[in-house]
Scaffold this motif. Sequence first.
Motif, PDB file in Angstrom:
ATOM      1  N   PHE A  59       0.840  -1.194   0.000  1.00  0.00           N
ATOM      2  CA  PHE A  59       0.000   0.000   0.000  1.00  0.00           C
ATOM      3  C   PHE A  59       0.870   1.238   0.000  1.00  0.00           C
ATOM      4  CE2 PHE A  59      -1.889  -3.465   2.297  1.00  0.00           C
ATOM      5  CZ  PHE A  59      -3.140  -3.577   1.728  1.00  0.00           C
ATOM      6  N   SER A  60       0.413   2.275  -0.666  1.00  0.00           N
ATOM      7  CA  SER A  60       1.109   3.558  -0.602  1.00  0.00           C
ATOM      8  C   SER A  60       0.464   4.388   0.506  1.00  0.00           C
ATOM      9  CB  SER A  60       1.010   4.307  -1.936  1.00  0.00           C
ATOM     10  OG  SER A  60      -0.313   4.754  -2.164  1.00  0.00           O
ATOM     11  N   GLN A  61       1.225   5.328   1.020  1.00  0.00           N
ATOM     12  CA  GLN A  61       0.668   6.216   2.040  1.00  0.00           C
ATOM     13  C   GLN A  61      -0.468   7.038   1.447  1.00  0.00           C
ATOM     14  OE1 GLN A  61       3.521   8.562   4.248  1.00  0.00           O
ATOM     15  NE2 GLN A  61       1.940  10.002   4.859  1.00  0.00           N
ATOM     16  N   ALA A  62      -0.353   7.404   0.168  1.00  0.00           N
ATOM     17  CA  ALA A  62      -1.417   8.169  -0.494  1.00  0.00           C
ATOM     18  C   ALA A  62      -2.724   7.382  -0.509  1.00  0.00           C
ATOM     19  CB  ALA A  62      -0.995   8.533  -1.908  1.00  0.00           C
ATOM     20  N   ASP A  63      -2.651   6.079  -0.833  1.00  0.00           N
ATOM     21  CA  ASP A  63      -3.860   5.256  -0.847  1.00  0.00           C
ATOM     22  C   ASP A  63      -4.436   5.061   0.552  1.00  0.00           C
ATOM     23  OD1 ASP A  63      -3.783   4.981  -3.610  1.00  0.00           O
ATOM     24  OD2 ASP A  63      -2.684   3.084  -3.539  1.00  0.00           O
ATOM     25  N   LEU A  64      -3.562   4.910   1.535  1.00  0.00           N
ATOM     26  CA  LEU A  64      -4.035   4.746   2.910  1.00  0.00           C
ATOM     27  C   LEU A  64      -4.708   6.020   3.408  1.00  0.00           C
ATOM     28  CD1 LEU A  64      -1.009   2.798   4.445  1.00  0.00           C
ATOM     29  CD2 LEU A  64      -3.181   1.857   3.627  1.00  0.00           C
ATOM     30  N   ASP A  65      -4.117   7.168   3.083  1.00  0.00           N
ATOM     31  CA  ASP A  65      -4.717   8.435   3.482  1.00  0.00           C
ATOM     32  C   ASP A  65      -6.063   8.656   2.780  1.00  0.00           C
ATOM     33  OD1 ASP A  65      -2.606   8.954   5.188  1.00  0.00           O
ATOM     34  OD2 ASP A  65      -1.580  10.297   3.800  1.00  0.00           O
ATOM     35  N   ALA A  66      -6.157   8.243   1.523  1.00  0.00           N
ATOM     36  CA  ALA A  66      -7.420   8.372   0.787  1.00  0.00           C
ATOM     37  C   ALA A  66      -8.491   7.482   1.406  1.00  0.00           C
ATOM     38  CB  ALA A  66      -7.213   8.014  -0.678  1.00  0.00           C
ATOM     39  N   TRP A  67      -8.121   6.295   1.840  1.00  0.00           N
ATOM     40  CA  TRP A  67      -9.072   5.382   2.487  1.00  0.00           C
ATOM     41  C   TRP A  67      -9.576   5.978   3.794  1.00  0.00           C
ATOM     42  CZ3 TRP A  67      -9.082   3.057   7.265  1.00  0.00           C
ATOM     43  CH2 TRP A  67      -9.993   2.022   7.463  1.00  0.00           C
ATOM     44  N   ARG A  68      -8.673   6.624   4.521  1.00  0.00           N
ATOM     45  CA  ARG A  68      -9.000   7.186   5.823  1.00  0.00           C
ATOM     46  C   ARG A  68     -10.015   8.330   5.716  1.00  0.00           C
ATOM     47  NH1 ARG A  68      -4.514   8.666  10.153  1.00  0.00           N
ATOM     48  NH2 ARG A  68      -3.466   7.247   8.764  1.00  0.00           N
ATOM     49  N   SER A  69      -9.955   9.103   4.640  1.00  0.00           N
ATOM     50  CA  SER A  69     -10.828  10.280   4.536  1.00  0.00           C
ATOM     51  C   SER A  69     -12.149   9.986   3.867  1.00  0.00           C
ATOM     52  CB  SER A  69     -10.137  11.384   3.781  1.00  0.00           C
ATOM     53  OG  SER A  69      -9.637  10.948   2.556  1.00  0.00           O
TER      54      SER A  69
END
Length: 69
Positions: A59-69
């Motif tokens: 996972f990329s941090q960008a994808d994880l941050d997108a999932w979180r929001s």
Amino acid sequence: MTTIAMPLVLHADDPAYGLERYSVPQAAAYLLVSPSRIYADVSAGRLAHRKDGNRRLRFSQADLDAWRS
């Protein structure tokens, strides 16, 4: 208790922000959820991911941050 080595948390301007650096345990720790929640959301198509050469989820941090929001 097992400790998980986490990649550095990056700012969105960093070029490495979109690279797949997180494993399932690391992604779960970053998002403060269980690994089973990660697998469930990947299976349901709610969490973007890639597979490395050994077919492990990354996972990329960008994808994880997108999932979180």
